[in-house]
Write an enzyme that holds these catalytic residues in place. Sequence first.
Site, mmCIF file in Angstrom:
data_model
loop_
_atom_site.group_PDB
_atom_site.id
_atom_site.type_symbol
_atom_site.label_atom_id
_atom_site.label_comp_id
_atom_site.label_asym_id
_atom_site.label_seq_id
_atom_site.Cartn_x
_atom_site.Cartn_y
_atom_site.Cartn_z
ATOM 1 N N ASP A 82 47.034 -1.249 -29.504
ATOM 2 C CA ASP A 82 46.577 -1.040 -28.056
ATOM 3 C C ASP A 82 47.240 0.010 -27.345
ATOM 4 O OD1 ASP A 82 45.338 -3.486 -28.049
ATOM 5 O OD2 ASP A 82 46.883 -4.967 -27.437
ATOM 6 N N SER A 93 32.080 3.628 -26.539
ATOM 7 C CA SER A 93 33.005 2.831 -25.874
ATOM 8 C C SER A 93 34.134 3.759 -25.454
ATOM 9 C CB SER A 93 33.778 1.991 -27.095
ATOM 10 O OG SER A 93 34.968 1.725 -26.813
ATOM 11 N N LEU A 127 20.880 -12.087 -35.712
ATOM 12 C CA LEU A 127 21.434 -13.402 -35.330
ATOM 13 C C LEU A 127 22.966 -13.520 -36.121
ATOM 14 C CD1 LEU A 127 18.530 -15.824 -35.494
ATOM 15 C CD2 LEU A 127 19.282 -14.660 -33.468
ATOM 16 N N PHE A 184 33.859 0.572 -20.622
ATOM 17 C CA PHE A 184 35.178 0.200 -20.682
ATOM 18 C C PHE A 184 35.108 -1.343 -21.035
ATOM 19 C CE2 PHE A 184 37.948 3.617 -19.497
ATOM 20 C CZ PHE A 184 36.791 4.772 -19.587
ATOM 21 N N ASN A 228 25.813 -12.662 -35.170
ATOM 22 C CA ASN A 228 26.538 -12.926 -34.145
ATOM 23 C C ASN A 228 26.157 -13.153 -32.809
ATOM 24 O OD1 ASN A 228 29.396 -13.042 -33.022
ATOM 25 N ND2 ASN A 228 29.561 -11.138 -32.535
ATOM 26 N N THR A 264 37.091 3.646 -26.136
ATOM 27 C CA THR A 264 37.766 3.593 -27.399
ATOM 28 C C THR A 264 37.926 5.057 -28.046
ATOM 29 O OG1 THR A 264 38.618 2.472 -29.226
ATOM 30 C CG2 THR A 264 36.202 3.084 -29.174
ATOM 31 N N ASN A 321 39.320 -10.973 -28.036
ATOM 32 C CA ASN A 321 39.279 -10.169 -26.477
ATOM 33 C C ASN A 321 39.899 -11.231 -25.555
ATOM 34 O OD1 ASN A 321 36.119 -8.908 -27.745
ATOM 35 N ND2 ASN A 321 37.916 -7.526 -27.046
ATOM 36 N N LEU A 327 19.006 -4.477 -39.391
ATOM 37 C CA LEU A 327 18.632 -2.962 -39.215
ATOM 38 C C LEU A 327 18.909 -2.264 -40.367
ATOM 39 C CD1 LEU A 327 19.397 -2.695 -35.502
ATOM 40 C CD2 LEU A 327 17.164 -2.330 -36.468
ATOM 41 N N PHE A 380 22.075 -1.802 -28.994
ATOM 42 C CA PHE A 380 23.400 -2.645 -28.926
ATOM 43 C C PHE A 380 23.914 -2.973 -30.486
ATOM 44 C CE2 PHE A 380 21.447 -3.443 -24.797
ATOM 45 C CZ PHE A 380 22.475 -2.981 -23.795
ATOM 46 N N TYR A 383 36.020 0.910 -36.612
ATOM 47 C CA TYR A 383 35.149 0.332 -35.608
ATOM 48 C C TYR A 383 35.139 1.730 -34.689
ATOM 49 C CZ TYR A 383 33.858 -0.878 -31.004
ATOM 50 O OH TYR A 383 33.294 -1.030 -29.683
ATOM 51 N N LYS A 389 31.809 4.597 -33.623
ATOM 52 C CA LYS A 389 31.253 5.082 -32.239
ATOM 53 C C LYS A 389 31.131 6.433 -32.330
ATOM 54 C CE LYS A 389 30.176 1.109 -30.841
ATOM 55 N NZ LYS A 389 28.716 0.536 -30.664
HETATM 56 C C1 UD1 Z 1 39.017 -3.764 -27.811
HETATM 57 C C2 UD1 Z 1 39.143 -2.746 -28.836
HETATM 58 C C3 UD1 Z 1 38.173 -1.701 -28.325
HETATM 59 C C4 UD1 Z 1 36.734 -2.330 -28.442
HETATM 60 C C5 UD1 Z 1 36.761 -3.308 -27.515
HETATM 61 C C6 UD1 Z 1 35.355 -4.183 -27.705
HETATM 62 C C7 UD1 Z 1 41.502 -2.843 -29.853
HETATM 63 C C8 UD1 Z 1 42.672 -2.169 -29.778
HETATM 64 N N1 UD1 Z 1 40.523 -2.436 -28.760
HETATM 65 O O1 UD1 Z 1 39.381 -3.279 -26.725
HETATM 66 O O2 UD1 Z 1 38.204 -0.765 -29.329
HETATM 67 O O3 UD1 Z 1 35.832 -1.239 -27.760
HETATM 68 O O4 UD1 Z 1 37.760 -4.414 -27.595
HETATM 69 O O5 UD1 Z 1 35.178 -5.509 -27.257
HETATM 70 O O6 UD1 Z 1 41.115 -3.974 -30.337
HETATM 71 N N2 UD1 Z 1 45.264 -9.231 -24.963
HETATM 72 C C9 UD1 Z 1 46.439 -10.119 -24.967
HETATM 73 N N3 UD1 Z 1 46.129 -11.294 -25.590
HETATM 74 C C10 UD1 Z 1 44.886 -11.563 -26.300
HETATM 75 C C11 UD1 Z 1 43.888 -10.567 -26.237
HETATM 76 C C12 UD1 Z 1 44.095 -9.281 -25.616
HETATM 77 O O7 UD1 Z 1 47.630 -9.933 -24.437
HETATM 78 O O8 UD1 Z 1 44.857 -12.714 -26.852
HETATM 79 C C13 UD1 Z 1 45.365 -8.026 -24.219
HETATM 80 C C14 UD1 Z 1 45.451 -6.615 -24.924
HETATM 81 O O9 UD1 Z 1 46.634 -6.440 -25.407
HETATM 82 C C15 UD1 Z 1 44.899 -5.452 -23.932
HETATM 83 C C16 UD1 Z 1 44.086 -6.468 -23.074
HETATM 84 O O10 UD1 Z 1 44.349 -7.902 -23.108
HETATM 85 O O11 UD1 Z 1 45.888 -5.160 -23.434
HETATM 86 C C17 UD1 Z 1 42.605 -6.458 -23.335
HETATM 87 O O12 UD1 Z 1 42.424 -6.712 -24.664
HETATM 88 P P1 UD1 Z 1 40.866 -6.751 -25.397
HETATM 89 O O13 UD1 Z 1 40.051 -7.612 -24.695
HETATM 90 O O14 UD1 Z 1 40.819 -7.299 -26.908
HETATM 91 O O15 UD1 Z 1 40.287 -5.396 -25.080
HETATM 92 P P2 UD1 Z 1 40.586 -3.986 -25.668
HETATM 93 O O16 UD1 Z 1 41.928 -3.937 -26.740
HETATM 94 O O17 UD1 Z 1 40.873 -3.063 -24.380
#
Ligand code: UD1
Length: 337
Positions: free
Chosen positions: A298, A125, A33, A178, A35, A127, A199, A59, A81, A150, A154
């Site tokens: 990024d 991931s 719990l 993805f 998150n 990633t 995110n 865990l 997970f 992080y 993985k």
């Molecule tokens: C991110 C992690 C990735 C992880 C995944 C888990 C990074 C660099 N990568 O993926 O390792 O497995 O989350 O959830 O952190 N964006 C904006 N504004 C925001 C947020 C995001 O412009 O406020 C853009 C980012 O620049 C990116 C896209 O949206 O281009 C997706 O971002 P996000 O949702 O954070 O995912 P990832 O970065 O791909």
Amino acid sequence: MKILVTGGLGFIGSHTVVELQNEGFEVVVIDNLSNSSEDVLKGIEAITGKKPLFEKLDLRDKAAVQDFFKKHADVNGVIHFAASKAVGESVGNPLLYYENNISALVYILQELEKKENANFIFSSSCTVYGQAKTMPINEGSEVQPAMSPYGNTKQIGEEIITDVAKVSGINAILLRYFNPIGAHPSAEIGELPLGIPQNLVPFITQTGIGLRKELLVYGNDYPTPDGTCIRDYIHVVDLAKAHVVALQRLLNKKNQDKVETFNLGTGVGSSVLEVINAFEKVSGKKLAYRIVDRREGDVTLAYADTTKANDVLGWKTQSTLEQAMESAWKWEQKIRS
Ligand code: UD1
């Protein structure tokens, strides 16, 4: 068939519990719990008519993990997970990530190693590919040095599982996700980010609902058609279903190697501006956003080659980006009402 889902009250975990129960599996959830919330059990019950068994357990507590496997000696498969996933936090507190994501994994594998046969599915991931040289990214693409603790957890996790599978009865599938987004169409379960979302999609829906002033778009000077980064956004329900298919492959002994790897994405890349457009279309709202500097770490472009998952698993995504955004928006509206 009893399946253990660790982190089963989290975002992807809870959607997978629903799909497992829909397929008739008995599910036992472990979650600390940290998150998530116990209310998610009610959401799962509302959708499936059944509450999974639940053990609140951390865990990192090796003795508790041992006790769990004594009590639930009849577990046929594990979908793991439970992990921390905030890239920035992992840079500031690497040991939290190594303990949560690696120690916990080791303790579970130590219990599975004692069994004659064990089936294990691991949340990995995309990633691990870093900025891949060619698109779309297939499973043979080079794994690049991780850019964060992080990401490293993985990669190390995949290596640990591969090493252990060689010398034990463990069969494993590594699923490289993805970008999972969206929520169950019923809006009974969805993503519940703690604090300010890192995110893109939860930040968009929270801005849409008025919780955040504006979305910051991290850079529009990337070498992409509209200058913003491109990702492969996959509906969480599609992703959850892939776990059930992967599990059935192991249970039916259809796997061709002791450890198999699959990319899980849609095969379609979408830019940040395209995601914003999809949100505006399904919500009928204009989103407040501003272009700012790039975010460190990024990658420009990442989308999946789905051939292996399609052909070998016999799975493919059903939902479009708009359907995923619609479900995310429905969920956001529900939790704020
Ligand atoms: C991110 C992690 C990735 C992880 C995944 C888990 C990074 C660099 N990568 O993926 O390792 O497995 O989350 O959830 O952190 N964006 C904006 N504004 C925001 C947020 C995001 O412009 O406020 C853009 C980012 O620049 C990116 C896209 O949206 O281009 C997706 O971002 P996000 O949702 O954070 O995912 P990832 O970065 O791909």
